[in-house]
Write a protein that holds these residues in place. Structure first.
Motif, PDB file in Angstrom:
ATOM      1  N   GLY A  33       0.655  -1.389   0.064  1.00 34.46           N
ATOM      2  CA  GLY A  33       0.028  -0.049  -0.066  1.00 34.46           C
ATOM      3  C   GLY A  33       0.808   1.483  -0.128  1.00 34.46           C
ATOM      4  N   ILE A  34       1.784   1.400   0.705  1.00 41.41           N
ATOM      5  CA  ILE A  34       2.722   2.460   0.666  1.00 41.41           C
ATOM      6  C   ILE A  34       3.512   2.578  -0.097  1.00 41.41           C
ATOM      7  CG2 ILE A  34       4.768   3.426   2.192  1.00 41.41           C
ATOM      8  CD1 ILE A  34       3.863   1.991   4.721  1.00 41.41           C
ATOM      9  N   SER A  36       2.804   1.481  -3.424  1.00 44.81           N
ATOM     10  CA  SER A  36       2.034   1.758  -4.461  1.00 44.81           C
ATOM     11  C   SER A  36       1.336   3.136  -4.546  1.00 44.81           C
ATOM     12  CB  SER A  36       0.750   0.692  -4.667  1.00 44.81           C
ATOM     13  OG  SER A  36       0.003   1.028  -3.495  1.00 44.81           O
ATOM     14  N   ARG A  37       1.341   3.617  -3.214  1.00 39.89           N
ATOM     15  CA  ARG A  37       0.635   4.982  -3.217  1.00 39.89           C
ATOM     16  C   ARG A  37       1.752   6.026  -3.154  1.00 39.89           C
ATOM     17  NH1 ARG A  37      -4.135   6.286   0.843  1.00 39.89           N
ATOM     18  NH2 ARG A  37      -4.024   4.111   0.325  1.00 39.89           N
ATOM     19  N   ALA A  38       2.986   5.852  -2.442  1.00 42.80           N
ATOM     20  CA  ALA A  38       4.092   6.761  -2.527  1.00 42.80           C
ATOM     21  C   ALA A  38       4.822   6.843  -3.721  1.00 42.80           C
ATOM     22  CB  ALA A  38       5.035   6.749  -1.376  1.00 42.80           C
ATOM     23  N   ASP A  41       2.207   6.188  -7.226  1.00 42.42           N
ATOM     24  CA  ASP A  41       0.942   7.181  -7.268  1.00 42.42           C
ATOM     25  C   ASP A  41      -0.087   6.414  -7.750  1.00 42.42           C
ATOM     26  OD1 ASP A  41       0.067   9.620  -6.558  1.00 42.42           O
ATOM     27  OD2 ASP A  41       0.049  10.244  -8.757  1.00 42.42           O
ATOM     28  N   ALA A  42      -0.336   5.163  -7.253  1.00 42.60           N
ATOM     29  CA  ALA A  42      -1.415   4.335  -7.607  1.00 42.60           C
ATOM     30  C   ALA A  42      -2.010   3.664  -6.566  1.00 42.60           C
ATOM     31  CB  ALA A  42      -1.175   3.374  -8.855  1.00 42.60           C
ATOM     32  N   PRO A  43      -2.855   4.007  -5.777  1.00 43.90           N
ATOM     33  CA  PRO A  43      -3.192   3.565  -4.485  1.00 43.90           C
ATOM     34  C   PRO A  43      -3.951   2.074  -4.738  1.00 43.90           C
ATOM     35  CG  PRO A  43      -4.564   5.445  -4.857  1.00 43.90           C
ATOM     36  CD  PRO A  43      -3.517   5.371  -6.078  1.00 43.90           C
ATOM     37  N   VAL A  44      -4.067   1.074  -4.039  1.00 42.83           N
ATOM     38  CA  VAL A  44      -4.456  -0.101  -4.452  1.00 42.83           C
ATOM     39  C   VAL A  44      -5.900  -0.097  -3.356  1.00 42.83           C
ATOM     40  CG1 VAL A  44      -4.563  -2.553  -3.828  1.00 42.83           C
ATOM     41  CG2 VAL A  44      -2.491  -1.464  -4.333  1.00 42.83           C
ATOM     42  N   PHE A  45      -7.191  -0.088  -4.313  1.00 43.68           N
ATOM     43  CA  PHE A  45      -8.407   0.113  -3.724  1.00 43.68           C
ATOM     44  C   PHE A  45      -8.624  -1.003  -2.866  1.00 43.68           C
ATOM     45  CE2 PHE A  45      -8.413   3.533  -6.809  1.00 43.68           C
ATOM     46  CZ  PHE A  45      -8.749   4.822  -6.200  1.00 43.68           C
ATOM     47  N   GLU A  48      -6.927  -1.426   2.397  1.00 42.14           N
ATOM     48  CA  GLU A  48      -7.198  -0.919   3.702  1.00 42.14           C
ATOM     49  C   GLU A  48      -8.386  -1.821   4.561  1.00 42.14           C
ATOM     50  OE1 GLU A  48      -7.473   1.138   1.176  1.00 42.14           O
ATOM     51  OE2 GLU A  48      -5.873   2.750   1.578  1.00 42.14           O
TER      52      GLU A  48
END
Length: 168
Positions: A33-34, A36-38, A41-45, A48
């Protein structure tokens, strides 16, 4: 008693395996998650909600294992100051009685939450996972906490009376 010990050992083995798998999953999923997001720039929906469910079970099974091994937090300040074994055994017994009472309340409350969640049919937003799956971790853990607290109560009462019988 040997039969109960064997069942307890099998259940503990399963819980330890589940805690290990869940801990690895939560750790790996957090890293994914970190990253992919940081970095991407593609958060894993939905990640969470999977982490939350796994973390709930991880924490609750860990609490049950701590209760099984009697390694949970305790304030044994009287035992730290007193060398009187009878006083220490009595205070330990009182603490165990309180643990049994609180664990019984916890079973009741977690059952109410679980059944309420089951009746409501609430689901997570992304994967539509029923909320009662994570709420079930509270119920399962509370049942284990109660069982281990009752076991400790029986052992503490036995230890107290065994000490008194020896001293007379």
């Amino acid at each position: 008693m040997d039969y109960f010990s064997r069942i307890d050992n099998v259940v503990a083995f399963i819980m330890k395996a589940a805690v290990t798998v869940l801990g690895l999953f939560v750790s790996f999923a957090m890293v994914v998650g970190i990253v992919s997001r940081a970095l991407l720039d593609a958060p894993v929906f939905g990640l969470e909600e999977l982490v939350l469910m796994a973390a709930m079970w991880l924490y609750m099974l860990g609490a049950a294992l701590a209760s099984r091994e009697r390694s949970h937090l305790s304030a044994d300040f009287i035992q730290a100051f007193s060398k009187n074994e009878t006083l220490n055994n009595v205070t330990k017994l009182i603490a165990t009685i309180l643990s049994v009472v609180l664990a019984a309340f916890f079973v009741s409350w977690s059952y109410s939450l679980f059944s309420w969640g089951f009746e409501r049919g609430q689901v997570t937003p992304v994967f539509s996972i029923p909320q009662y799956i994570s709420q079930g971790s509270l119920l399962v853990a509370s049942i284990f906490l109660l069982l281990y607290a009752v076991r400790d109560l029986v052992n503490d009462v036995g230890q107290l009376f065994k000490k008194e019988a020896v001293s007379h």
